[in-house]
Design a protein around this motif. Structure first.
Motif, PDB file in Angstrom:
ATOM      1  N   GLY A 309       0.825  -1.201   0.000  1.00 20.84           N
ATOM      2  CA  GLY A 309       0.000   0.000   0.000  1.00 20.84           C
ATOM      3  C   GLY A 309       0.854   1.243   0.000  1.00 20.84           C
ATOM      4  O   GLY A 309       2.076   1.194   0.029  1.00 20.84           O
ATOM      5  N   THR A 310       0.152   2.344  -0.022  1.00 15.39           N
ATOM      6  CA  THR A 310       0.808   3.643  -0.095  1.00 15.39           C
ATOM      7  C   THR A 310       1.051   4.173   1.309  1.00 15.39           C
ATOM      8  O   THR A 310       0.151   4.106   2.156  1.00 15.39           O
ATOM      9  CB  THR A 310      -0.098   4.612  -0.889  1.00 15.39           C
ATOM     10  OG1 THR A 310      -0.147   4.160  -2.234  1.00 15.39           O
ATOM     11  CG2 THR A 310       0.420   6.029  -0.838  1.00 15.39           C
ATOM     12  N   ILE A 311       2.259   4.672   1.536  1.00 17.55           N
ATOM     13  CA  ILE A 311       2.540   5.288   2.831  1.00 17.55           C
ATOM     14  C   ILE A 311       2.702   6.791   2.641  1.00 17.55           C
ATOM     15  O   ILE A 311       3.486   7.246   1.812  1.00 17.55           O
ATOM     16  CB  ILE A 311       3.807   4.696   3.484  1.00 17.55           C
ATOM     17  CG1 ILE A 311       3.593   3.206   3.778  1.00 17.55           C
ATOM     18  CG2 ILE A 311       4.141   5.441   4.780  1.00 17.55           C
ATOM     19  CD1 ILE A 311       4.807   2.501   4.364  1.00 17.55           C
ATOM     20  N   LEU A 312       1.922   7.519   3.418  1.00 11.38           N
ATOM     21  CA  LEU A 312       1.969   8.977   3.371  1.00 11.38           C
ATOM     22  C   LEU A 312       2.470   9.508   4.698  1.00 11.38           C
ATOM     23  O   LEU A 312       2.282   8.886   5.739  1.00 11.38           O
ATOM     24  CB  LEU A 312       0.558   9.550   3.141  1.00 11.38           C
ATOM     25  CG  LEU A 312      -0.235   9.003   1.975  1.00 11.38           C
ATOM     26  CD1 LEU A 312      -1.681   9.493   2.063  1.00 11.38           C
ATOM     27  CD2 LEU A 312       0.392   9.459   0.663  1.00 11.38           C
ATOM     28  N   ASN A 351       2.092   8.960  10.158  1.00  9.86           N
ATOM     29  CA  ASN A 351       2.331   8.051   9.044  1.00  9.86           C
ATOM     30  C   ASN A 351       1.005   7.368   8.733  1.00  9.86           C
ATOM     31  O   ASN A 351       0.355   6.848   9.635  1.00  9.86           O
ATOM     32  CB  ASN A 351       3.353   6.982   9.421  1.00  9.86           C
ATOM     33  CG  ASN A 351       4.666   7.608   9.855  1.00  9.86           C
ATOM     34  OD1 ASN A 351       5.263   8.368   9.123  1.00  9.86           O
ATOM     35  ND2 ASN A 351       5.073   7.316  11.087  1.00  9.86           N
ATOM     36  N   VAL A 352       0.642   7.376   7.464  1.00  6.06           N
ATOM     37  CA  VAL A 352      -0.658   6.818   7.091  1.00  6.06           C
ATOM     38  C   VAL A 352      -0.478   5.791   5.976  1.00  6.06           C
ATOM     39  O   VAL A 352       0.151   6.094   4.957  1.00  6.06           O
ATOM     40  CB  VAL A 352      -1.611   7.939   6.626  1.00  6.06           C
ATOM     41  CG1 VAL A 352      -2.980   7.365   6.287  1.00  6.06           C
ATOM     42  CG2 VAL A 352      -1.729   9.009   7.701  1.00  6.06           C
ATOM     43  N   LEU A 353      -0.997   4.615   6.196  1.00  9.35           N
ATOM     44  CA  LEU A 353      -0.987   3.565   5.178  1.00  9.35           C
ATOM     45  C   LEU A 353      -2.382   3.500   4.560  1.00  9.35           C
ATOM     46  O   LEU A 353      -3.370   3.397   5.294  1.00  9.35           O
ATOM     47  CB  LEU A 353      -0.650   2.219   5.833  1.00  9.35           C
ATOM     48  CG  LEU A 353      -0.697   0.975   4.956  1.00  9.35           C
ATOM     49  CD1 LEU A 353       0.498   0.910   4.016  1.00  9.35           C
ATOM     50  CD2 LEU A 353      -0.740  -0.290   5.811  1.00  9.35           C
ATOM     51  N   VAL A 354      -2.461   3.612   3.227  1.00  9.18           N
ATOM     52  CA  VAL A 354      -3.761   3.492   2.567  1.00  9.18           C
ATOM     53  C   VAL A 354      -3.693   2.439   1.468  1.00  9.18           C
ATOM     54  O   VAL A 354      -2.703   2.348   0.738  1.00  9.18           O
ATOM     55  CB  VAL A 354      -4.278   4.819   1.971  1.00  9.18           C
ATOM     56  CG1 VAL A 354      -4.822   5.722   3.057  1.00  9.18           C
ATOM     57  CG2 VAL A 354      -3.223   5.534   1.170  1.00  9.18           C
ATOM     58  N   GLN A 355      -4.770   1.658   1.386  1.00  3.35           N
ATOM     59  CA  GLN A 355      -4.829   0.596   0.388  1.00  3.35           C
ATOM     60  C   GLN A 355      -6.142   0.705  -0.375  1.00  3.35           C
ATOM     61  O   GLN A 355      -7.200   0.875   0.237  1.00  3.35           O
ATOM     62  CB  GLN A 355      -4.748  -0.768   1.082  1.00  3.35           C
ATOM     63  CG  GLN A 355      -3.396  -0.996   1.748  1.00  3.35           C
ATOM     64  CD  GLN A 355      -3.417  -2.123   2.763  1.00  3.35           C
ATOM     65  OE1 GLN A 355      -4.417  -2.318   3.454  1.00  3.35           O
ATOM     66  NE2 GLN A 355      -2.317  -2.845   2.879  1.00  3.35           N
ATOM     67  N   GLY A 356      -6.054   0.618  -1.697  1.00  3.49           N
ATOM     68  CA  GLY A 356      -7.252   0.686  -2.524  1.00  3.49           C
ATOM     69  C   GLY A 356      -6.885   1.104  -3.927  1.00  3.49           C
ATOM     70  O   GLY A 356      -5.698   1.172  -4.285  1.00  3.49           O
ATOM     71  N   ALA A 357      -7.901   1.427  -4.707  1.00  4.15           N
ATOM     72  CA  ALA A 357      -7.672   1.771  -6.113  1.00  4.15           C
ATOM     73  C   ALA A 357      -6.831   3.033  -6.236  1.00  4.15           C
ATOM     74  O   ALA A 357      -6.887   3.918  -5.378  1.00  4.15           O
ATOM     75  CB  ALA A 357      -9.016   1.971  -6.815  1.00  4.15           C
ATOM     76  N   THR A 358      -6.053   3.121  -7.325  1.00  6.18           N
ATOM     77  CA  THR A 358      -5.145   4.263  -7.510  1.00  6.18           C
ATOM     78  C   THR A 358      -5.896   5.591  -7.505  1.00  6.18           C
ATOM     79  O   THR A 358      -5.507   6.542  -6.830  1.00  6.18           O
ATOM     80  CB  THR A 358      -4.381   4.103  -8.846  1.00  6.18           C
ATOM     81  OG1 THR A 358      -3.754   2.827  -8.845  1.00  6.18           O
ATOM     82  CG2 THR A 358      -3.333   5.183  -8.991  1.00  6.18           C
ATOM     83  N   GLU A 387       2.385   5.295 -10.603  1.00  7.63           N
ATOM     84  CA  GLU A 387       1.160   5.902 -11.142  1.00  7.63           C
ATOM     85  C   GLU A 387       0.619   6.954 -10.182  1.00  7.63           C
ATOM     86  O   GLU A 387       0.268   8.069 -10.589  1.00  7.63           O
ATOM     87  CB  GLU A 387       0.132   4.788 -11.372  1.00  7.63           C
ATOM     88  CG  GLU A 387      -0.972   5.181 -12.320  1.00  7.63           C
ATOM     89  CD  GLU A 387      -2.016   4.077 -12.480  1.00  7.63           C
ATOM     90  OE1 GLU A 387      -1.783   2.945 -11.987  1.00  7.63           O
ATOM     91  OE2 GLU A 387      -3.065   4.375 -13.056  1.00  7.63           O
ATOM     92  N   LEU A 388       0.567   6.601  -8.901  1.00  2.00           N
ATOM     93  CA  LEU A 388       0.047   7.567  -7.923  1.00  2.00           C
ATOM     94  C   LEU A 388       0.968   8.782  -7.843  1.00  2.00           C
ATOM     95  O   LEU A 388       0.517   9.924  -7.817  1.00  2.00           O
ATOM     96  CB  LEU A 388      -0.081   6.923  -6.537  1.00  2.00           C
ATOM     97  CG  LEU A 388      -0.660   7.879  -5.490  1.00  2.00           C
ATOM     98  CD1 LEU A 388      -2.127   8.154  -5.749  1.00  2.00           C
ATOM     99  CD2 LEU A 388      -0.455   7.360  -4.078  1.00  2.00           C
ATOM    100  N   LYS A 389       2.276   8.505  -7.842  1.00  2.00           N
ATOM    101  CA  LYS A 389       3.232   9.617  -7.755  1.00  2.00           C
ATOM    102  C   LYS A 389       3.032  10.593  -8.912  1.00  2.00           C
ATOM    103  O   LYS A 389       3.097  11.805  -8.733  1.00  2.00           O
ATOM    104  CB  LYS A 389       4.665   9.083  -7.772  1.00  2.00           C
ATOM    105  CG  LYS A 389       5.087   8.349  -6.499  1.00  2.00           C
ATOM    106  CD  LYS A 389       6.540   7.901  -6.633  1.00  2.00           C
ATOM    107  CE  LYS A 389       6.988   7.028  -5.480  1.00  2.00           C
ATOM    108  NZ  LYS A 389       8.380   6.567  -5.674  1.00  2.00           N
ATOM    109  N   SER A 390       2.797  10.043 -10.107  1.00  6.13           N
ATOM    110  CA  SER A 390       2.657  10.950 -11.249  1.00  6.13           C
ATOM    111  C   SER A 390       1.298  11.665 -11.219  1.00  6.13           C
ATOM    112  O   SER A 390       1.160  12.770 -11.703  1.00  6.13           O
ATOM    113  CB  SER A 390       2.849  10.199 -12.564  1.00  6.13           C
ATOM    114  OG  SER A 390       1.769   9.331 -12.783  1.00  6.13           O
ATOM    115  N   LEU A 391       0.300  11.032 -10.623  1.00  3.60           N
ATOM    116  CA  LEU A 391      -1.035  11.653 -10.565  1.00  3.60           C
ATOM    117  C   LEU A 391      -1.072  12.867  -9.634  1.00  3.60           C
ATOM    118  O   LEU A 391      -1.643  13.909  -9.978  1.00  3.60           O
ATOM    119  CB  LEU A 391      -2.070  10.631 -10.073  1.00  3.60           C
ATOM    120  CG  LEU A 391      -2.704   9.725 -11.117  1.00  3.60           C
ATOM    121  CD1 LEU A 391      -3.602   8.700 -10.442  1.00  3.60           C
ATOM    122  CD2 LEU A 391      -3.500  10.538 -12.143  1.00  3.60           C
ATOM    123  N   VAL A 392      -0.466  12.736  -8.446  1.00  2.00           N
ATOM    124  CA  VAL A 392      -0.612  13.824  -7.469  1.00  2.00           C
ATOM    125  C   VAL A 392       0.707  14.459  -7.050  1.00  2.00           C
ATOM    126  O   VAL A 392       0.720  15.453  -6.318  1.00  2.00           O
ATOM    127  CB  VAL A 392      -1.366  13.338  -6.196  1.00  2.00           C
ATOM    128  CG1 VAL A 392      -2.805  12.987  -6.532  1.00  2.00           C
ATOM    129  CG2 VAL A 392      -0.656  12.160  -5.549  1.00  2.00           C
TER     130      VAL A 392
END
Lengths: 426, 483
Positions: A309-312, A351-358, A387-392
């Motif tokens: 997942g994504t870590i923010l 620190n936030v972990l999120v999982q789900g669609a891009t 993909e997420l990095k390029s989106l936001v």
């Protein structure tokens, strides 16, 4: 860009360095899916400098790697000519225990360093994730820290000196081996958190802390996220001195750690329990194995090896931690994301972990970023897919300091050799 | 170049009241706390707003006129020494407290606010501002930011850089930036960490957000006398070895003890050395560790131990310590304050060399130390009326610096490099180190307008290095040119 085939470059570099420290890159060396053409593992500062000088002169790009635990942080790289691995530059150069300082090579893991310092009951008071693998160089480059930042600070607060290799291969020193020192510009602090974009950390000198005699942790269960803020405020109000003040969700819970002589740690912990009960929460004091287990479980909630997942990193002002947690919960629900939060409740660093669609994760990031005024908070992507990095974007708004940051980068690395595009200012 | 047209433009920005152009009035500003360095600015301005600062800096930038920011002028390294052809930007009128945010433990102030004023404003709420330079009654936050000021309590709580969360600053080209903020970890390079301590060479700070600390539950202060500085030094080592980080450990030697007694009568014993040790934190911790400190003192043959029983007694002990510099005026017509740092464990060795130097030079040298972190403040006494003594004092002070560097220490722990020590920098840093620092400077200030000739050595300031011409790495890289 590279001017010839990799094997020509490989021979060229090894000849220049006078040692076979370079090899061809392989799939297992990939950074964010990009396979480097060459991998260099120098054992001496001279070879670090030599590699950089060669790369700069020949217009090649260099990405620096320590233990690789955070190599995916920062924007996705373009083509990589050289992956400069610092893992063989390892060892504690000096532990001046009477002065509470130590100098360590960049490729030393945090655990290895602290094992040496433990001989005199001291430590580098940082507890970021993956201490057995994460190197000092990587921890400094990302300014990474853990729960004890609450009391001890982040790398930028503890670093007192550095040897760095510039993009052109020149070695430079900043600071020194004394804790109190204001001679010259603080290049060590400048490089801390620069994501390897300004220079390569060769060694670093830190202020150390004595190891405490005893530790107690209060595990607090809160009725809701809105209780977090008042509990932290109550602890602050009675001048309680925890070394860690951690939040976790969902469900909302806190871990409050006290480290001192045994009777003091115990007494402070009991006071923290009373406060929690007064706030309508439940709390128990943990010690020994129970305490270690609770912290391991906490640390792996977001950073566990099995966690995809994504870590923010979401930062807010301390008094907005509760409301930010509520916002995170709402944004996750709105976007149908699974999430987990841990972080410094007293400092406002989560620190936030999120999982789900891009698309949903992108929407989550944007929703949260939109709520922060400049200087009042930020949402930075740590680990995520390209993909997420390029989106936001990784960093979000940097503010009106960006032009001068870019100018600093340009002066330190005019040819764009070092971690190009991966630092916060390029 | 400053001409009447330039002065008129300055006047339009800051008003008649805000412009000082009269030669005799400009005398006020010709030095900071380092009186031996003097230079009269071509003009001084006293802006009242960040916009005025920005307009002044922009004007200077357009006309390539150097400018120097000055706070209260208490600096001891000549960091606010004016440029003779430049504008002095005096920040004292920007002294408003803009926002007190107790729930977030922050305060935002203009740079002209006094250090102690910050604490005074939040005391009713139970908070304080930790960095406490001895001059805290009269020094300003802007100067503290420039110098990364410390103080007696930085052993436990860190320096200004650990307590500044954000600044608004005008860059040398007149652009305004915000570095850091109320929240931690603003994305981007940590330029805040470089601007703090840059001695006014990178920017003029116009607004500062500071971290406030909760007043500790308990504070206990002890004063102990020793028959030698070595014994006092051993006690300090034992405290550190016991794993205790006191809020402060200060040492004074016989000369400075007597001076302090003569000036403010703090009731110090007439000893070879005294230690002041202060613990703070939760009551139970302070009580427990205080017993350990007392035991350490006893083991090292301390005598005349005084434990402050109340705030008044504690205040008196600290008054004696903080008055030490000024008190030297009671025992010597003139004195030179040095600021050097050594690894704390080398204290006995360095003190022996200082004592030998004292005998050799014939000048009395008093010593005050932040003993916990190895920051020495030797006070070299001399008489300006005796020909050659001022120069001798300066040589003696320089020699002490070389002792500090010999043991791996630093040229300065808190007073800064300024104009005083810029030419000493090559003793501590290599050409490559200095050229790398210069990269920071040229990124911020390519035209060398912002507090020039400070912090880094320049040929103009320090003379050309003898020997055949060799191109500097920065020149080779096309990053610098010789003037």
């Amino acid at each position: 860009m590279a001017t010839g085939p990799s094997d020509v470059a490989l021979t060229d570099l090894n000849t220049r360095l006078g040692a076979p420290v370079a090899r061809a890159g392989a799939g297992s060396d990939a950074v964010d899916g990009v396979v480097p053409r060459l991998v260099v593992e120098p054992q001496t500062p001279a070879n670090v400098g030599g590699t950089l000088a060669w790369a700069t002169e020949s217009g090649r790009t260099v990405i620096v790697r320590g233990g690789g635990t955070k190599i995916g942080w920062g924007p996705t790289p373009g083509p990589i000519d050289v992956l400069l691995s610092m893992r063989r530059m390892s060892g504690v150069e000096a532990h001046r225990h009477g002065d509470l300082t130590a100098t360590v090579q960049a490729g030393t893991t945090l655990s290895a360093m602290n094992a040496v310092l433990a001989e005199h009951r001291q430590w580098l008071a940082l507890d970021p994730p993956d201490p057995d693998t994460a190197t000092i160089g990587g921890i400094v480059a990302t300014n990474d820290s853990g729960p004890r930042r609450h009391w001890h600070g982040a790398p930028r607060d503890l670093i007192i000196g550095m040897t760095l290799a510039r993009a052109d291969g020149v070695m430079a020193h900043s600071g020194g081996i004394v804790v109190k020192n204001v001679a010259g510009y603080d290049l060590a602090r400048l490089l801390t958190g620069s994501f390897g974009s300004l220079g390569v950390v060769v060694n670093a000198t830190f202020k150390l802390a004595p190891r405490a005699d005893a530790s107690r942790t209060v595990a607090v269960t809160l009725a809701g996220p809105e209780q977090c803020g008042p509990y932290v405020a109550a602890l602050v109000a009675q001048a309680s001195m925890p070394t860690a003040l951690e939040l976790a969700a969902p469900p909302p819970a806190m871990l409050v750690r006290f480290e001192s002589v045994e009777t003091v740690a115990e007494q402070q912990a009991l006071q923290a329990v009373t406060l929690a009960e007064q706030q309508g929460g439940r709390a128990v004091v943990l010690a020994g194995d129970d305490e270690s287990h609770a912290w391991r479980a906490h640390d792996t909630r977001v950073f566990g090896t099995g966690q995809d997942g994504t870590i923010l990193k979401i930062v807010t002002v301390p008094n907005e931690v509760s409301s930010t947690l509520t916002r995170i919960t709402e944004a996750a629900q709105t976007n149908h994301l699974d999430y987990a939060v841990t972080g410094r409740a007293g400092l406002g660093v989560l620190n936030v972990l999120v999982q789900g669609a891009t698309e949903a994760r992108a929407s989550f990031v944007t929703m949260l970023r939109d709520r922060f005024l400049p200087g009042q908070g930020s949402v930075v992507i740590r680990r995520a897919d390209a993909e997420l990095k390029s989106l936001v974007g990784v960093w979000g708004p940097i503010g009106d300091g960006l032009p001068i940051m870019r100018e600093v980068k340009r002066r330190f690395d005019p040819t764009g050799t070092l971690n190009p595009g991966r630092g916060p200012a390029g | 170049m400053i001409d009447s047209d330039f002065l008129s433009q300055l006047e339009r920005i800051v008003g008649t009241e805000g412009l000082v152009r009269d030669e005799s009035e400009l005398l006020t500003y010709e030095s900071d706390g380092l009186m031996s360095h003097r230079s009269r600015p071509a003009a001084a301005v006293l802006p009242e707003t960040a916009e005025q600062v920005q307009a002044v800096v922009s004007l200077c930038h357009r006309h390539k006129v150097p400018f120097v920011a000055r706070g209260q002028g208490t600096g001891l390294s000549g960091g606010a020494l004016p440029h003779p052809d430049g504008v002095l930007v005096v920040m004292t009128r920007m002294n408003r407290v803009l926002d007190i945010d107790i729930p977030n433990q922050r305060i935002t102030v203009e740079p002209g606010v006094m250090n102690l004023e910050v604490t005074r404003r939040v005391t009713p709420d139970g908070y304080y501002y930790a960095p406490d330079p001895s001059s805290q009654v009269i020094c300003s936050i802007g100067g503290n930011v420039a110098e990364n000021s410390g103080g007696a309590h930085c052993l436990k709580y860190g320096f200004t850089v650990h307590h500044v969360l954000g600044v608004e600053a005008v860059l040398p080209d007149g652009s305004m930036v915000h570095l850091g903020g109320a929240a931690l970890d603003s994305p981007g390079l940590d330029l805040l960490g470089v601007v703090v301590g840059s001695e006014g060479t990178l920017a003029v700070v116009t607004k500062v957000t500071l971290r406030l600390m909760r007043r500790p539950q308990a504070v206990r202060t002890l004063l102990a006398a020793f028959d030698s500085t070595d014994a006092a030094g051993n006690a300090v080592s034992d405290v550190i070895a016991a794993g205790i980080i006191p809020a402060a450990i200060e040492m004074m030697d016989r000369t400075t003890i007597r001076a302090a007694e003569a000036a403010v009568q703090p009731g110090f014993p007439d000893a070879e050395a005294v230690l002041i040790v202060e613990l703070d934190g939760p009551q139970s911790e302070v009580d427990t560790l205080f017993r350990q400190i007392e035991a350490v003192c006893e083991r090292n043959q301390a005598w005349g131990v005084q434990v402050a029983q109340d705030d008044a007694q504690r205040g008196r002990i600290w008054m004696g310590r903080k008055a030490a510099f000024a008190a030297m005026g009671r025992v010597s017509p003139n004195y030179y304050v040095q600021d050097g740092v050594i690894p704390r464990s080398t204290l006995p060795e360095v003190l022996r060399r200082i004592r030998a130097l004292e005998q050799r030079s014939g000048l009395t040298i008093g010593n005050v130390f932040h003993a916990g972190d190895g920051n020495l403040h030797p006070l070299v006494c001399y008489d300006d009326a005796v020909e050659g003594q001022a120069e001798l004092a300066e040589q003696v002070a320089s020699e002490i610096l070389s002792y500090c560097l010999d043991v791996g220490g630093s040229l300065t722990g808190e007073h800064g490099i300024g104009s005083d020590k810029a030419c000493h920098m090559p003793k501590m840093f290599s050409d490559d180190d200095l050229a790398t620092m210069q990269l920071v400077r040229v990124a911020f200030d390519p035209h060398e307008l912002c507090n020039p000739d400070k912090l880094l050595p320049t040929p103009r300031l320090c003379g050309e290095v003898p020997g055949p011409y060799r191109a500097h790495p920065a020149e080779v890289a096309g990053l610098a040119t010789r003037v």
